[in-house]
Structures are given as structure tokens and as C-alpha cells.
Design a protein around this motif. Structure first.
Motif, PDB file in Angstrom:
ATOM      1  N   ASN A 145       0.815  -1.219   0.000  1.00  0.00           N
ATOM      2  CA  ASN A 145       0.000   0.000   0.000  1.00  0.00           C
ATOM      3  C   ASN A 145       0.847   1.267   0.000  1.00  0.00           C
ATOM      4  O   ASN A 145       0.311   2.368   0.022  1.00  0.00           O
ATOM      5  CB  ASN A 145      -0.925   0.015   1.225  1.00  0.00           C
ATOM      6  CG  ASN A 145      -1.917  -1.135   1.208  1.00  0.00           C
ATOM      7  OD1 ASN A 145      -2.356  -1.566   0.144  1.00  0.00           O
ATOM      8  ND2 ASN A 145      -2.268  -1.638   2.379  1.00  0.00           N
ATOM      9  N   ALA A 146       2.176   1.096  -0.004  1.00  0.00           N
ATOM     10  CA  ALA A 146       3.068   2.254   0.068  1.00  0.00           C
ATOM     11  C   ALA A 146       3.083   3.018  -1.252  1.00  0.00           C
ATOM     12  O   ALA A 146       2.953   2.441  -2.333  1.00  0.00           O
ATOM     13  CB  ALA A 146       4.480   1.801   0.417  1.00  0.00           C
ATOM     14  N   LYS A 181       4.598   4.919  -4.418  1.00  0.00           N
ATOM     15  CA  LYS A 181       5.783   4.689  -5.233  1.00  0.00           C
ATOM     16  C   LYS A 181       6.558   5.981  -5.490  1.00  0.00           C
ATOM     17  O   LYS A 181       7.583   5.976  -6.168  1.00  0.00           O
ATOM     18  CB  LYS A 181       5.388   4.048  -6.562  1.00  0.00           C
ATOM     19  CG  LYS A 181       4.744   2.672  -6.416  1.00  0.00           C
ATOM     20  CD  LYS A 181       4.438   2.067  -7.773  1.00  0.00           C
ATOM     21  CE  LYS A 181       3.758   0.713  -7.623  1.00  0.00           C
ATOM     22  NZ  LYS A 181       4.593  -0.283  -6.961  1.00  0.00           N
ATOM     23  N   ASP A 182       6.061   7.088  -4.949  1.00  0.00           N
ATOM     24  CA  ASP A 182       6.668   8.387  -5.226  1.00  0.00           C
ATOM     25  C   ASP A 182       7.468   8.956  -4.069  1.00  0.00           C
ATOM     26  O   ASP A 182       8.139   9.978  -4.220  1.00  0.00           O
ATOM     27  CB  ASP A 182       5.580   9.400  -5.608  1.00  0.00           C
ATOM     28  CG  ASP A 182       4.851   8.997  -6.871  1.00  0.00           C
ATOM     29  OD1 ASP A 182       5.525   8.504  -7.796  1.00  0.00           O
ATOM     30  OD2 ASP A 182       3.619   9.169  -6.935  1.00  0.00           O
ATOM     31  N   THR A 183       7.387   8.333  -2.900  1.00  0.00           N
ATOM     32  CA  THR A 183       8.082   8.883  -1.741  1.00  0.00           C
ATOM     33  C   THR A 183       8.539   7.767  -0.821  1.00  0.00           C
ATOM     34  O   THR A 183       7.906   6.699  -0.750  1.00  0.00           O
ATOM     35  CB  THR A 183       7.174   9.849  -0.965  1.00  0.00           C
ATOM     36  OG1 THR A 183       7.854  10.298   0.212  1.00  0.00           O
ATOM     37  CG2 THR A 183       5.882   9.173  -0.540  1.00  0.00           C
ATOM     38  N   ILE A 184       9.634   8.030  -0.123  1.00  0.00           N
ATOM     39  CA  ILE A 184      10.152   7.062   0.844  1.00  0.00           C
ATOM     40  C   ILE A 184       9.672   7.404   2.257  1.00  0.00           C
ATOM     41  O   ILE A 184      10.106   6.798   3.233  1.00  0.00           O
ATOM     42  CB  ILE A 184      11.689   7.023   0.775  1.00  0.00           C
ATOM     43  CG1 ILE A 184      12.213   5.667   1.272  1.00  0.00           C
ATOM     44  CG2 ILE A 184      12.326   8.182   1.555  1.00  0.00           C
ATOM     45  CD1 ILE A 184      13.648   5.410   0.961  1.00  0.00           C
ATOM     46  N   GLU A 185       8.756   8.351   2.354  1.00  0.00           N
ATOM     47  CA  GLU A 185       8.191   8.722   3.657  1.00  0.00           C
ATOM     48  C   GLU A 185       7.559   7.500   4.303  1.00  0.00           C
ATOM     49  O   GLU A 185       6.929   6.680   3.649  1.00  0.00           O
ATOM     50  CB  GLU A 185       7.148   9.819   3.474  1.00  0.00           C
ATOM     51  CG  GLU A 185       6.614  10.372   4.776  1.00  0.00           C
ATOM     52  CD  GLU A 185       5.574  11.467   4.555  1.00  0.00           C
ATOM     53  OE1 GLU A 185       5.141  12.053   5.547  1.00  0.00           O
ATOM     54  OE2 GLU A 185       5.216  11.720   3.392  1.00  0.00           O
ATOM     55  N   ASN A 186       7.746   7.361   5.605  1.00  0.00           N
ATOM     56  CA  ASN A 186       7.238   6.262   6.430  1.00  0.00           C
ATOM     57  C   ASN A 186       8.032   4.957   6.266  1.00  0.00           C
ATOM     58  O   ASN A 186       7.645   3.934   6.819  1.00  0.00           O
ATOM     59  CB  ASN A 186       5.749   5.995   6.167  1.00  0.00           C
ATOM     60  CG  ASN A 186       4.887   7.153   6.591  1.00  0.00           C
ATOM     61  OD1 ASN A 186       5.117   7.768   7.621  1.00  0.00           O
ATOM     62  ND2 ASN A 186       3.888   7.489   5.778  1.00  0.00           N
ATOM     63  N   TRP A 187       9.126   5.001   5.503  1.00  0.00           N
ATOM     64  CA  TRP A 187      10.034   3.854   5.443  1.00  0.00           C
ATOM     65  C   TRP A 187      11.213   4.093   6.394  1.00  0.00           C
ATOM     66  O   TRP A 187      11.647   5.224   6.575  1.00  0.00           O
ATOM     67  CB  TRP A 187      10.588   3.664   4.035  1.00  0.00           C
ATOM     68  CG  TRP A 187       9.606   3.130   3.040  1.00  0.00           C
ATOM     69  CD1 TRP A 187       8.772   3.862   2.243  1.00  0.00           C
ATOM     70  CD2 TRP A 187       9.363   1.757   2.711  1.00  0.00           C
ATOM     71  NE1 TRP A 187       8.029   3.026   1.445  1.00  0.00           N
ATOM     72  CE2 TRP A 187       8.367   1.732   1.710  1.00  0.00           C
ATOM     73  CE3 TRP A 187       9.897   0.557   3.169  1.00  0.00           C
ATOM     74  CZ2 TRP A 187       7.905   0.541   1.154  1.00  0.00           C
ATOM     75  CZ3 TRP A 187       9.423  -0.637   2.617  1.00  0.00           C
ATOM     76  CH2 TRP A 187       8.445  -0.639   1.622  1.00  0.00           C
ATOM     77  N   ARG A 188      11.702   3.003   6.966  1.00  0.00           N
ATOM     78  CA  ARG A 188      12.942   3.065   7.743  1.00  0.00           C
ATOM     79  C   ARG A 188      13.794   1.870   7.380  1.00  0.00           C
ATOM     80  O   ARG A 188      13.292   0.865   6.864  1.00  0.00           O
ATOM     81  CB  ARG A 188      12.661   3.089   9.252  1.00  0.00           C
ATOM     82  CG  ARG A 188      11.944   4.352   9.701  1.00  0.00           C
ATOM     83  CD  ARG A 188      12.061   4.554  11.174  1.00  0.00           C
ATOM     84  NE  ARG A 188      11.167   5.584  11.652  1.00  0.00           N
ATOM     85  CZ  ARG A 188      11.036   5.932  12.919  1.00  0.00           C
ATOM     86  NH1 ARG A 188      11.767   5.328  13.841  1.00  0.00           N
ATOM     87  NH2 ARG A 188      10.194   6.866  13.302  1.00  0.00           N
ATOM     88  N   TYR A 189      15.080   2.003   7.697  1.00  0.00           N
ATOM     89  CA  TYR A 189      15.992   0.908   7.352  1.00  0.00           C
ATOM     90  C   TYR A 189      16.720   0.428   8.607  1.00  0.00           C
ATOM     91  O   TYR A 189      17.203   1.230   9.409  1.00  0.00           O
ATOM     92  CB  TYR A 189      17.014   1.354   6.309  1.00  0.00           C
ATOM     93  CG  TYR A 189      17.924   0.220   5.891  1.00  0.00           C
ATOM     94  CD1 TYR A 189      17.496  -0.725   4.960  1.00  0.00           C
ATOM     95  CD2 TYR A 189      19.182   0.061   6.469  1.00  0.00           C
ATOM     96  CE1 TYR A 189      18.311  -1.789   4.602  1.00  0.00           C
ATOM     97  CE2 TYR A 189      19.998  -1.001   6.114  1.00  0.00           C
ATOM     98  CZ  TYR A 189      19.550  -1.930   5.180  1.00  0.00           C
ATOM     99  OH  TYR A 189      20.344  -2.983   4.844  1.00  0.00           O
ATOM    100  N   PHE A 190      16.797  -0.928   8.718  1.00  0.00           N
ATOM    101  CA  PHE A 190      17.490  -1.565   9.831  1.00  0.00           C
ATOM    102  C   PHE A 190      18.438  -2.616   9.260  1.00  0.00           C
ATOM    103  O   PHE A 190      18.080  -3.357   8.341  1.00  0.00           O
ATOM    104  CB  PHE A 190      16.481  -2.186  10.801  1.00  0.00           C
ATOM    105  CG  PHE A 190      15.532  -1.160  11.366  1.00  0.00           C
ATOM    106  CD1 PHE A 190      15.845  -0.456  12.514  1.00  0.00           C
ATOM    107  CD2 PHE A 190      14.339  -0.862  10.713  1.00  0.00           C
ATOM    108  CE1 PHE A 190      14.991   0.517  13.011  1.00  0.00           C
ATOM    109  CE2 PHE A 190      13.479   0.112  11.200  1.00  0.00           C
ATOM    110  CZ  PHE A 190      13.810   0.802  12.353  1.00  0.00           C
ATOM    111  N   ALA A 191      19.640  -2.656   9.797  1.00  0.00           N
ATOM    112  CA  ALA A 191      20.740  -3.408   9.185  1.00  0.00           C
ATOM    113  C   ALA A 191      20.393  -4.862   8.904  1.00  0.00           C
ATOM    114  O   ALA A 191      19.902  -5.587   9.768  1.00  0.00           O
ATOM    115  CB  ALA A 191      21.971  -3.321  10.083  1.00  0.00           C
ATOM    116  N   GLU A 192      20.704  -5.265   7.682  1.00  0.00           N
ATOM    117  CA  GLU A 192      20.587  -6.662   7.286  1.00  0.00           C
ATOM    118  C   GLU A 192      21.943  -7.336   7.487  1.00  0.00           C
ATOM    119  O   GLU A 192      22.958  -6.685   7.711  1.00  0.00           O
ATOM    120  CB  GLU A 192      20.171  -6.745   5.813  1.00  0.00           C
ATOM    121  CG  GLU A 192      18.844  -6.065   5.514  1.00  0.00           C
ATOM    122  CD  GLU A 192      18.622  -5.856   4.037  1.00  0.00           C
ATOM    123  OE1 GLU A 192      17.960  -6.723   3.424  1.00  0.00           O
ATOM    124  OE2 GLU A 192      19.096  -4.839   3.501  1.00  0.00           O
TER     125      GLU A 192
END
Length: 470
Positions: free
Chosen positions: A234-235, A237-248
Motif C-alpha cells: 500500500n506504500a 511509489k513516489d516517496t520514501i516517507e514512512n520507510w525506515r531501514y534496519f541493518a541486514e
């Protein structure tokens, strides 16, 4: 046989000493008959289903037959040992009194009152244990799935690598190869998850030992890109808002599952991969794993700039530092200028350079140094005229051109420039049509064909830069 007789006599002494009372009709107290202890009331009848103390002041139980119980459950919630003494402050491994799984034994704990601990938590020797409604010590996940009990029954705190309680639960995170995930249990024993937090939601981000981690609805630690609003399908495709990254795994100098601070080159979230210029891009992350973002192209202002280690960057909606020539509003003034961000370093540049505009043409620009560093110059710089950073030049066929530049006070200053962009100063020049232009020592137009020049925008308009999305 002699030793056994001695033991019976010793037990008899313990049970009867001080317990017999004189009565005209009968002796009330403990009695031994055929190696079986009973307790007689004042009428000489056996007492049944009651607790009685011996001379040692310890409790013993008389069963329904009036016999002292040994090695058995008593009065439902108690247990007596081989001497018939009520057990207290002690672990016992026993079969359930409720015939659960015949022959199977479980661990029970009998408190200071002798009563078995039921349907509650209890701290024993500094560790917490959970008991069900039958008093059986629990192991593994608690029924509500919020706690985990080790094989010894002790409540787990800290990190634990486990299979989830509900393996078939539909969750958004990546699947594990071995079916196990990292969980974190707080000092209270409760796992970290939105369901155990007042925040609710699909994910919970929590700081642990100075680093941020993310946990899903089931409490599983997340790795990689996480869409905090729930289902990534549901995200936008135009913004990375509300995404976060945690180390893989495989990220150097990073703790698995922990947020990363600073620059990191990554593939974008899958939902954004069809809408970025490059397959691997640079992101700059805050301490909690949030990528720096900015407005959509053409909507940025100088207030959107980000200073990192003394250098100026601008990020787009997708979290990427922009490159190339950009139209930027100056604060909230409504006035615009240009900035140029280097294609490799993505840093706002300063000084004079040749820039490729949105139409593919290469033009000379000058970007401020010192005060307002990086801002496209509007006005005279080193004897040349610029507007929004772009060099203003006369057409070679006319030789000279009039260019009116806003002076910042709702007025204009008009300059005379040649085909190289150089301004005329303290002189009078003629264009190829014979028009005569007089300028003062600052290069500002004062007369046209011997008539006083206006300070309004009545002459040549400056040539604006061509931006990609214009």
C-alpha cells in the motif's frame, strides 16, 4: 527390623509428645495402629479430611479414611512428604492431581503457607516463574504470547532467538530460513511489539543499548526496509516517507537489526525500485533509521537544505540527494534562484563553472562563495552580469543588450552587457541599431538616447536558467 522399629518409635514420640490430653472418656491426639497414624478426637473417633499438628508443630493431613497422608496431594492444593509433613517453600516434580497425562510429571512450587502456586507469576530466588490454573510451571511461550519461559521455567529477558508462538500468523516482514527470529524481552519480561505498547500500530521502534530496533506485531525483530504504516504493497511509489531501514546481514560495521546513522548505499525499497534513476543509491539515515527526505522536484526551498559535516545537500521525496541544476525558493520569500549539486558528490557547489541545463545546453554559471554559499548570483560578479546564477549575454548580432535585474526592494537595476556578459561601466555605448546607452561607474543604466532611464522593469528581461522539469 530393629531399625524400622526404632524409626516408628521416634515418629511416635514426635507426633504424641505433648499432644495427649487427659479426658474421662478418651485420649485425644495421635495414635499409631498397624504402622498407620491416625488422629482421634475426644470421643475416640478418627479425624478425617483435616490438618493436625504434631509435637514438632508441623502440619500433617488426615485423609478421608482418617489416615495420615504421605507422599501425596492433600486437601487439593497441598503436598505431604514421606513423613506426612506438609511441604512448603519448595519445588516438587509430581504428577498432576487432576490426572493430566497419566504418568507425566510436572514442576510445582509450594509457598510458605504450603499452598501450591496457581494461575500467577511468582518470583523465586530472584527469578520469575509462571504457573497455570492447575499449578503447573510453564515453559516456552506464555498463553498470551507476550512472555517466554526457558526450559527451567525462568522468565526470559533480553534478546532471544526463537520460533514465533503463532507460526502461521500473516505478517509483513521477511521470512526466516530456519523459522526463527530475534525477539527482545524487557526487564519486565514482556516482548517488544506494538501489541504490548501503548502506541499500537503495525510496528514498534525502540531504543536498546543506544541503538534503534524495529519489531512487528508479533514481536519479531525486523531487518532491511520497513514500511511503518503496515502492508508495503500500500506504500506510495513516489516517496520514501514512512520507510525506515534496519541493518541486514552483510552490512559492514553494523549490528544486525539496528538502525544505521549516516550514509549508506542501498537498493531502494522494492516498491520504489521502478521509480528511481539508479538501481543503487545513497541514503543518509537519522539515528532511528529514518532516511533524509525532501520535497518533490521544483518545490524545494533553502529551508529544505541539509548540512552534513559542513556541506550542503538537498534530498528528494525518494530519499536521494539530488544532483544537477535545481530551482530553489529563497526561504519563504517567493523569490527563486538556482543551486547546482555535483553529480558525484551531490554537494552544493560554489564559484564559476559550466553547467548543463535542462535543455542540454551548457552555460556559464556563478554560485556564491562565502555568504549565501551555493546560491546562484543575481547581479554583477567580477564585472559580469548573472541572474539566478546564469550568465547574461547580448546576442552577437546586437552587440549590447539591456538586462533589468530585481534589486531586492521591488525595484530594478538595468545593466548593459556585451555578447560575453561583461557589463559596461562609466561610459556610453551604442548597439548595432544606433541606440545610445549611458551607464555610471557601477554599470547601472542612467540614460537611453539622452533620456533618463527608468528604475522599473521596462527594458530587457533576464534569461532564466532552464531546469529539468520546466
Amino acid at each position: 527390623m530393629k531399625k524400622k522399629g526404632l524409626r516408628i518409635l521416634a515418629a511416635a514420640a514426635v507426633l504424641t509428645f505433648g499432644c495427649l490430653t487427659m479426658n474421662a472418656y478418651a485420649a485425644e491426639g495421635w495414635a499409631l495402629s498397624n504402622n498407620i497414624w491416625t488422629y482421634l478426637d475426644k470421643n475416640g473417633n478418627r479425624v478425617t479430611n483435616e490438618w493436625k499438628k504434631g509435637a514438632d508443630n508441623l502440619w500433617r493431613y488426615l485423609n478421608s479414611s482418617g489416615e495420615m497422608a504421605v507422599n501425596s496431594w492433600a486437601d487439593n492444593d497441598y503436598y505431604v512428604d514421606s513423613n506426612g509433613i506438609m511441604v512448603s517453600n519448595k519445588w516438587m516434580q509430581l504428577a498432576s492431581p487432576y490426572s493430566r497425562d497419566n504418568g507425566t510429571t510436572y514442576w510445582f512450587y509450594f509457598g510458605s503457607s504450603g499452598k501450591v502456586t496457581k494461575d500467577s507469576w511468582k518470583k523465586i530466588d530472584g527469578k520469575s516463574y509462571l504457573f497455570d490454573s492447575d499449578g503447573i510451571m510453564q515453559t516456552g511461550w506464555s498463553e498470551d504470547g507476550d512472555y517466554y519461559l526457558s526450559s527451567s521455567g525462568a522468565m526470559v529477558t533480553g534478546w532471544k532467538y526463537l520460533e514465533p508462538k503463532d507460526e502461521d500468523k500473516d505478517l509483513y516482514g521477511p521470512e526466516s530460513d530456519d523459522g526463527k527470529y530475534w525477539f527482545y524481552f524487557s526487564a519486565s519480561g514482556k516482548k517488544n511489539s506494538p501489541s504490548t505498547s501503548s502506541n499500537g500500530g503495525d510496528y514498534k521502534v525502540m531504543k536498546i543499548d543506544g541503538k534503534y530496533y524495529c519489531f512487528d506485531e508479533d514481536g519479531r525483530m525486523q531487518t532491511g526496509w520497513v514500511y511503518l504504516e503496515g502492508d508495503p504493497e500500500n506504500a506510495s511509489k513516489d516517496t520514501i516517507e514512512n520507510w525506515r531501514y534496519f541493518a541486514e546481514s552483510g552490512i559492514q560495521n553494523a549490528t544486525l537489526g539496528a538502525s544505521i546513522t549516516g550514509w549508506l548505499s542501498l537498493n531502494p525499497p522494492e516498491q520504489l525500485q521502478d521509480n528511481v534513476d539508479e538501481p543503487v543509491v545513497w541514503y543518509y539515515f537519522e539515528k532511528d533509521g529514518t532516511p533524509k527526505t525532501g520535497p518533490e522536484d521544483g518545490k524545494a526551498s533553502t529551508s529544505d537544505f541539509v548540512k552534513i559535516n559542513g556541506k550542503t545537500y538537498l534530498f528528494d521525496q525518494k530519499g536521494n540527494p539530488v544532483k544537477g541544476l535545481k530551482k530553489i525558493q529563497i526561504g519563504s520569500t517567493g523569490e527563486y534562484t538556482s543551486y547546482y549539486f555535483d553529480a558525484s558528490s551531490r554537494i552544493s557547489v560554489k564559484g564559476k563553472m559550466t553547467v548543463e541545463e535542462g535543455d542540454g545546453n551548457k552555460t556559464t554559471f556563478y554560485f556564491n562563495e562565502g555568504t549565501y554559499a551555493g546560491r546562484g548570483v543575481s547581479g554583477v560578479k567580477n564585472g559580469y552580469l548573472y541572474y539566478m546564477g546564469k550568465l547574461q549575454e547580448a546576442d552577437s548580432s546586437s552587440r549590447y543588450a539591456l538586462i533589468s535585474i530585481p534589486n531586492g526592494s521591488n525595484g530594478y537595476q538595468t545593466y548593459v552587457v556585451n555578447s560575453s556578459g561583461r557589463i559596461s561601466k562609466n561610459t556610453t555605448v551604442k548597439d548595432r541599431d544606433g541606440n545610445k546607452f549611458k551607464v555610471n561607474s557601477s554599470g547601472i543604466l542612467t540614460q537611453i538616447n539622452d533620456e533618463t532611464a527608468s528604475t522599473k522593469e521596462e527594458y530587457g528581461e533576464p534569461t532564466e536558467p532552464v531546469f529539468e522539469n520546466d
